[in-house]
Design a protein around this motif. Structure first.
Motif, PDB file in Angstrom:
ATOM      1  N   ARG A 199       0.841  -1.199   0.000  1.00 65.08           N
ATOM      2  CA  ARG A 199       0.000   0.000   0.000  1.00 65.08           C
ATOM      3  C   ARG A 199       0.875   1.247   0.000  1.00 65.08           C
ATOM      4  NH1 ARG A 199      -5.341  -0.133   1.213  1.00 65.08           N
ATOM      5  NH2 ARG A 199      -6.326   1.908   1.432  1.00 65.08           N
ATOM      6  N   THR A 200       0.611   2.133  -0.948  1.00 68.91           N
ATOM      7  CA  THR A 200       1.364   3.391  -1.019  1.00 68.91           C
ATOM      8  C   THR A 200       0.842   4.367   0.030  1.00 68.91           C
ATOM      9  OG1 THR A 200       1.586   3.059  -3.393  1.00 68.91           O
ATOM     10  CG2 THR A 200       2.092   5.259  -2.549  1.00 68.91           C
ATOM     11  N   ARG A 201       1.753   4.921   0.851  1.00 69.60           N
ATOM     12  CA  ARG A 201       1.330   5.897   1.865  1.00 69.60           C
ATOM     13  C   ARG A 201       0.803   7.160   1.194  1.00 69.60           C
ATOM     14  NH1 ARG A 201       5.628   7.942   4.293  1.00 69.60           N
ATOM     15  NH2 ARG A 201       6.906   7.254   2.552  1.00 69.60           N
ATOM     16  N   ALA A 202      -0.232   7.738   1.783  1.00 66.00           N
ATOM     17  CA  ALA A 202      -0.856   8.932   1.200  1.00 66.00           C
ATOM     18  C   ALA A 202       0.119  10.100   1.121  1.00 66.00           C
ATOM     19  CB  ALA A 202      -2.072   9.313   2.021  1.00 66.00           C
ATOM     20  N   VAL A 203       0.976  10.261   2.155  1.00 63.16           N
ATOM     21  CA  VAL A 203       1.891  11.419   2.179  1.00 63.16           C
ATOM     22  C   VAL A 203       3.000  11.287   1.143  1.00 63.16           C
ATOM     23  CG1 VAL A 203       1.463  12.052   4.580  1.00 63.16           C
ATOM     24  CG2 VAL A 203       3.217  10.375   4.059  1.00 63.16           C
ATOM     25  N   ALA A 204       3.145  10.090   0.552  1.00 60.08           N
ATOM     26  CA  ALA A 204       4.163   9.902  -0.485  1.00 60.08           C
ATOM     27  C   ALA A 204       3.617  10.214  -1.876  1.00 60.08           C
ATOM     28  CB  ALA A 204       4.681   8.466  -0.455  1.00 60.08           C
ATOM     29  N   MET A 205       2.318  10.516  -1.959  1.00 58.32           N
ATOM     30  CA  MET A 205       1.682  10.795  -3.255  1.00 58.32           C
ATOM     31  C   MET A 205       1.764  12.275  -3.603  1.00 58.32           C
ATOM     32  SD  MET A 205      -1.762   8.485  -3.039  1.00 58.32           S
ATOM     33  CE  MET A 205      -1.714   6.795  -2.463  1.00 58.32           C
ATOM     34  N   ASN A 206       1.316  12.600  -4.809  1.00 57.75           N
ATOM     35  CA  ASN A 206       1.202  13.984  -5.245  1.00 57.75           C
ATOM     36  C   ASN A 206      -0.191  14.505  -4.886  1.00 57.75           C
ATOM     37  OD1 ASN A 206       3.777  14.173  -6.484  1.00 57.75           O
ATOM     38  ND2 ASN A 206       2.995  12.968  -8.211  1.00 57.75           N
ATOM     39  N   PRO A 207      -0.348  15.840  -4.844  1.00 60.57           N
ATOM     40  CA  PRO A 207      -1.658  16.397  -4.469  1.00 60.57           C
ATOM     41  C   PRO A 207      -2.787  15.939  -5.394  1.00 60.57           C
ATOM     42  CG  PRO A 207       0.009  18.113  -4.461  1.00 60.57           C
ATOM     43  CD  PRO A 207       0.649  16.902  -5.049  1.00 60.57           C
ATOM     44  N   VAL A 208      -2.476  15.642  -6.647  1.00 62.56           N
ATOM     45  CA  VAL A 208      -3.499  15.214  -7.592  1.00 62.56           C
ATOM     46  C   VAL A 208      -4.042  13.819  -7.241  1.00 62.56           C
ATOM     47  CG1 VAL A 208      -1.915  14.131  -9.246  1.00 62.56           C
ATOM     48  CG2 VAL A 208      -4.048  15.133 -10.075  1.00 62.56           C
ATOM     49  N   ASP A 209      -3.236  13.051  -6.482  1.00 60.80           N
ATOM     50  CA  ASP A 209      -3.609  11.669  -6.169  1.00 60.80           C
ATOM     51  C   ASP A 209      -4.277  11.508  -4.816  1.00 60.80           C
ATOM     52  OD1 ASP A 209      -2.433  10.662  -8.548  1.00 60.80           O
ATOM     53  OD2 ASP A 209      -0.465  10.929  -7.625  1.00 60.80           O
ATOM     54  N   HIS A 210      -4.008  12.415  -3.885  1.00 62.25           N
ATOM     55  CA  HIS A 210      -4.540  12.257  -2.527  1.00 62.25           C
ATOM     56  C   HIS A 210      -4.529  13.594  -1.807  1.00 62.25           C
ATOM     57  CE1 HIS A 210      -5.191  10.559   1.476  1.00 62.25           C
ATOM     58  NE2 HIS A 210      -5.467   9.411   0.900  1.00 62.25           N
ATOM     59  N   PRO A 211      -5.526  13.890  -0.966  1.00 63.79           N
ATOM     60  CA  PRO A 211      -5.544  15.174  -0.229  1.00 63.79           C
ATOM     61  C   PRO A 211      -4.346  15.352   0.698  1.00 63.79           C
ATOM     62  CG  PRO A 211      -7.682  14.092  -0.083  1.00 63.79           C
ATOM     63  CD  PRO A 211      -6.753  13.109  -0.717  1.00 63.79           C
ATOM     64  N   MET A 212      -3.706  14.248   1.109  1.00 61.65           N
ATOM     65  CA  MET A 212      -2.562  14.353   2.021  1.00 61.65           C
ATOM     66  C   MET A 212      -1.228  14.353   1.278  1.00 61.65           C
ATOM     67  SD  MET A 212      -4.018  11.759   4.908  1.00 61.65           S
ATOM     68  CE  MET A 212      -2.539  11.715   5.911  1.00 61.65           C
ATOM     69  N   GLY A 213      -1.270  14.383  -0.046  1.00 64.39           N
ATOM     70  CA  GLY A 213      -0.042  14.328  -0.835  1.00 64.39           C
ATOM     71  C   GLY A 213       0.577  15.701  -1.041  1.00 64.39           C
ATOM     72  N   GLY A 214       1.768  15.704  -1.611  1.00 62.09           N
ATOM     73  CA  GLY A 214       2.454  16.950  -1.956  1.00 62.09           C
ATOM     74  C   GLY A 214       3.330  17.486  -0.849  1.00 62.09           C
ATOM     75  N   GLY A 215       3.894  18.665  -1.057  1.00 66.53           N
ATOM     76  CA  GLY A 215       4.782  19.282  -0.072  1.00 66.53           C
ATOM     77  C   GLY A 215       6.238  19.101  -0.445  1.00 66.53           C
ATOM     78  N   GLU A 216       7.071  19.992   0.075  1.00 62.11           N
ATOM     79  CA  GLU A 216       8.507  19.925  -0.191  1.00 62.11           C
ATOM     80  C   GLU A 216       9.184  19.051   0.854  1.00 62.11           C
ATOM     81  OE1 GLU A 216      10.300  21.301  -2.678  1.00 62.11           O
ATOM     82  OE2 GLU A 216       8.444  21.939  -3.631  1.00 62.11           O
ATOM     83  N   GLY A 217      10.022  18.145   0.427  1.00 61.34           N
ATOM     84  CA  GLY A 217      10.752  17.299   1.369  1.00 61.34           C
ATOM     85  C   GLY A 217       9.808  16.378   2.134  1.00 61.34           C
ATOM     86  N   ARG A 218      10.131  16.204   3.418  1.00 62.55           N
ATOM     87  CA  ARG A 218       9.293  15.307   4.226  1.00 62.55           C
ATOM     88  C   ARG A 218       8.188  16.090   4.932  1.00 62.55           C
ATOM     89  NH1 ARG A 218      12.910  10.664   7.148  1.00 62.55           N
ATOM     90  NH2 ARG A 218      13.562   9.593   5.243  1.00 62.55           N
ATOM     91  N   ALA A 219       7.350  16.717   4.154  1.00 61.72           N
ATOM     92  CA  ALA A 219       6.246  17.490   4.740  1.00 61.72           C
ATOM     93  C   ALA A 219       5.170  16.527   5.237  1.00 61.72           C
ATOM     94  CB  ALA A 219       5.670  18.444   3.698  1.00 61.72           C
ATOM     95  N   SER A 220       4.532  16.909   6.350  1.00 61.90           N
ATOM     96  CA  SER A 220       3.469  16.055   6.877  1.00 61.90           C
ATOM     97  C   SER A 220       2.233  16.172   5.988  1.00 61.90           C
ATOM     98  CB  SER A 220       3.127  16.457   8.307  1.00 61.90           C
ATOM     99  OG  SER A 220       2.563  17.755   8.309  1.00 61.90           O
ATOM    100  N   GLY A 221       1.305  15.270   6.172  1.00 64.81           N
ATOM    101  CA  GLY A 221       0.161  15.193   5.260  1.00 64.81           C
ATOM    102  C   GLY A 221      -1.014  16.068   5.618  1.00 64.81           C
ATOM    103  N   GLY A 222      -0.928  16.837   6.711  1.00 67.73           N
ATOM    104  CA  GLY A 222      -2.069  17.640   7.108  1.00 67.73           C
ATOM    105  C   GLY A 222      -3.076  16.799   7.864  1.00 67.73           C
ATOM    106  N   HIS A 223      -4.335  17.191   7.810  1.00 62.47           N
ATOM    107  CA  HIS A 223      -5.376  16.469   8.549  1.00 62.47           C
ATOM    108  C   HIS A 223      -5.595  15.084   7.946  1.00 62.47           C
ATOM    109  CE1 HIS A 223      -6.323  19.988  10.880  1.00 62.47           C
ATOM    110  NE2 HIS A 223      -6.471  20.701   9.791  1.00 62.47           N
TER     111      HIS A 223
END
Length: 224
Positions: free
Chosen positions: A169-193
């Motif tokens: 299973r791919t972690r949500a925080v490892a995805m891009n914003p287009v793929d998951h609401p918790m994706g994106g960010g620079e570096g090891r950014a947390s996924g938000g809520h």
């Protein structure tokens, strides 16, 4: 489906959740492994020649004779209406509507307790801590579900999950914003809520419908 694939080939075993062959004795021929559920299953040979699988309760032995129906003794493995089971008895395979077949308490090691009876209803305490009313003419099986050590099993390696048909299973925080609401960010950014792929909140967000018709049958809500 995402994260589903492979897996060992399985043959589906039809389980008798209704236990509607009343007053016909059945002998336990074998207790078997079932790949489709956590509990063990028992093969019953009925006196009229029919054979059926049931969920095996803890303590059931090969060669034992089981019965179902009104007037049956409340021994382990026997199925009878809740209004005939002594108070305080441990039960499983509980119906929610008469004749519907068992819906509650079917997974390995689980059990419920018959606490009381109030008119048409029996009061049951479930493994979750929830106390609820169920029609007293619904059937239940005496005893707890087999294989109580299931929760202690260790898979041992990642391949054991692949045998069960579960892909990585791919972690949500490892995805891009287009793929998951918790994706994106620079570096090891947390996924938000924490939330699901569709944006629904996770971790603590109550999903039960507040006006659900069956809420009136719940005396005490389940523990968190």
């Amino acid at each position: 489906m995402r994260y589903i694939g492979g897996g060992h080939k399985k043959m589906y075993r039809l389980i008798d959740f209704k236990r509607n062959k009343h007053a016909i004795p059945a002998t336990v021929h074998s207790i078997e492994y079932d790949p489709n559920r956590t509990a063990r299953i028992a093969l019953l040979h009925y006196a009229d020649g029919e054979k059926k699988y049931i969920i095996a309760p803890t303590g059931l032995k090969v060669g034992q004779t089981l019965l179902s129906g009104p007037g049956t003794s409340p021994d382990i493995g026997n199925a009878l209406p809740l209004n005939e089971i002594p108070l305080g008895t441990i039960v499983h395979n509980i119906e929610m509507q008469p004749g519907q077949g068992a819906k509650l308490v079917r997974s390995a090691g689980t059990f419920a307790q018959l606490l009381n009876r109030d008119g048409r209803y029996a009061i049951i305490k479930l493994a979750s801590g929830e106390t609820r009313m169920i029609l007293a003419n619904c059937f239940a099986t005496v005893g707890s579900v087999s294989n109580p050590d299931h929760s202690l099993e260790r898979k041992g390696k990642a391949g054991a999950n692949r045998w069960r048909g579960r892909r990585p299973r791919t972690r949500a925080v490892a995805m891009n914003p287009v793929d998951h609401p918790m994706g994106g960010g620079e570096g090891r950014a947390s996924g938000g809520h924490p939330r699901s792929r569709k944006g629904l909140k996770a971790k603590g967000y109550k999903t039960r419908t507040p006006k659900r018709y069956s809420n009136k049958f719940i005396i005490e809500k389940r523990k968190k």
